[in-house]
Design an enzyme around this catalytic site. Structure first.
Site, short mmCIF file in Angstrom:
data_model
loop_
_atom_site.label_atom_id
_atom_site.label_comp_id
_atom_site.label_asym_id
_atom_site.label_seq_id
_atom_site.Cartn_x
_atom_site.Cartn_y
_atom_site.Cartn_z
N GLY A 112 -8.50 -0.68 -4.07
CA GLY A 112 -8.49 0.04 -5.15
C GLY A 112 -7.84 0.02 -6.45
O GLY A 112 -7.70 -1.42 -7.07
N CYS A 113 -7.49 1.61 -7.00
CA CYS A 113 -7.04 0.80 -8.31
C CYS A 113 -5.72 0.20 -8.06
O CYS A 113 -4.40 0.60 -7.20
CB CYS A 113 -6.26 2.63 -8.49
SG CYS A 113 -5.21 2.10 -10.68
N PHE A 114 -5.40 -1.04 -9.16
CA PHE A 114 -4.18 -2.15 -8.53
C PHE A 114 -2.75 -1.33 -8.88
O PHE A 114 -1.52 -1.72 -8.00
CB PHE A 114 -4.30 -3.78 -8.85
CG PHE A 114 -4.33 -3.09 -10.32
CD1 PHE A 114 -4.85 -2.58 -11.41
CD2 PHE A 114 -5.12 -4.50 -10.95
CE1 PHE A 114 -4.82 -3.02 -12.78
CE2 PHE A 114 -5.90 -4.62 -12.32
CZ PHE A 114 -5.40 -3.98 -13.02
N TYR A 167 -1.46 9.77 -12.85
CA TYR A 167 -2.68 9.90 -12.29
C TYR A 167 -2.25 9.33 -10.63
O TYR A 167 -3.66 9.68 -10.09
CB TYR A 167 -2.34 7.73 -12.59
CG TYR A 167 -3.49 7.04 -12.16
CD1 TYR A 167 -5.03 7.19 -12.30
CD2 TYR A 167 -3.34 6.24 -10.90
CE1 TYR A 167 -6.03 6.62 -11.20
CE2 TYR A 167 -4.36 5.90 -10.00
CZ TYR A 167 -5.41 6.17 -10.16
OH TYR A 167 -6.96 5.54 -9.62
#
Length: 318
Positions: free
Chosen positions: A16-18, A163
């Site tokens: 997913g989001c690095f 986030y």
């Protein structure tokens, strides 16, 4: 130093989001670097914006340079599985799209076998009701992401925390990896005191614990997973009745966090990989005291280090 210990390998994981995949690996002993980037696609030197269009075929991923003799590939896999939802084909948590899929990119046949074995074990363990869909494929060219995406959890702390905290990732991990079955297994592994201290942040009685006055030479390791935490060479008597150390044997094994319990403002110490509570960091003038519960530790005498797999720490006691 032994050439085998100095040898490095690459490991590449898409989760997913690095941004969220760097911190769990970063600065662990034996890990040299964690780079965010793109891999698995059909374009050269893609940008963040291009990958985000879902037209380049790339995954957001991290590439880790590590020393397998100090931090084995199997342990990287163990951490990786606990960062992701391996049953989700469409992305990870709030991030949807092919660039956020999960995958393990293996760099040699040994890695492939270990990755396949770990995936099969996870599936057989029935931790997840749905099938494990994380792909395992040969590593291809990896393109480092732009500078602004490197080490994001450190360089953009506010936006990263907003986030990450809103992503639902931590809640999923807690729900999936801290089940009643997990707790029951740990209770069987530990004594009642060890469980209370490591899992419930209890403090054992001063002067009535195993190691407060232990003066033998050796290594103090995590009672749960055996990570090396402290050396007898750094242990000293503060008169408080708990084992106290001037520093950990390697900073990367320890995590500090705020502790506001009992109406006090303190800094708690946790073993980074097992997440077990160790004790507290005490300010003593210009020095730090690592005041640790004996129940969080297991002591290995120097003469047993080699037999128990800690031979690389023998030079500390030369």
């Amino acid at each position: 130093m032994d050439n085998a210990i100095q040898r490095t390998e690459l490991a590449t994981f898409a989760g997913g989001c690095f941004w969220c995949m760097v911190q769990p690996f970063d600065k662990l002993p034996g890990i040299h670097s964690v780079v965010s980037g793109y891999t698995g696609g059909h374009t050269i030197n893609p940008t963040y914006q291009e990958v985000g269009t879902e037209t380049t075929g790339h995954f957001e991923a991290v590439q880790i340079t590590f020393q397998p003799e100090l931090f084995p590939y199997e342990r990287l896999l163990d951490i990786y599985w606990q960062l992701i939802d391996p049953t989700d084909r469409g992305g990870q948590f709030g991030d949807r799209g092919s660039s956020y899929r999960t995958a393990i990119f293996t760099h040699n046949e040994e890695q492939r076998k270990k990755a396949e074995a770990s995936k099969q074990a996870l599936q057989k363990g029935k931790r997840f009701k749905k099938p494990i869909v994380t792909e395992i494929m040969p590593a291809v060219q990896f393109f480092p992401a732009e500078d602004e995406h490197q080490d994001y959890y450190n360089t953009h702390r506010r936006s990263y925390n907003l986030y990450h905290d809103g992503s639902g990732r931590d809640e999923f991990v807690e729900r999936s990896w801290n089940t009643k079955k997990d707790k029951d297994q740990l209770r069987q592994q530990l004594t009642e005191l060890q469980y209370s201290v490591t899992q419930n942040r209890e403090t054992e009685p001063a002067f009535q614990n195993t190691y407060w006055n232990n003066d033998r030479e050796g290594l103090y390791v995590d009672v749960i997973n055996g990570d090396p935490l402290f050396s007898s060479r750094d242990k000293y008597d503060t008169g408080t009745g708990w084992p106290t150390f001037s520093k950990p044997i390697e900073e990367g094994w320890i995590r500090r966090e705020s502790d506001l319990s009992n109406g006090q403002v303190r800094t708690a110490l946790r073993s980074r990989v097992s997440n077990s509570h160790l004790g507290h960091l005490i300010q003593d003038g210009n020095k730090h005291q690592y005041r640790v519960n004996s129940a969080s530790l297991r002591f290995i005498p120097v003469e047993q280090l080699e037999n128990e797999g800690y031979g690389r720490y023998m030079p500390y006691f030369a």
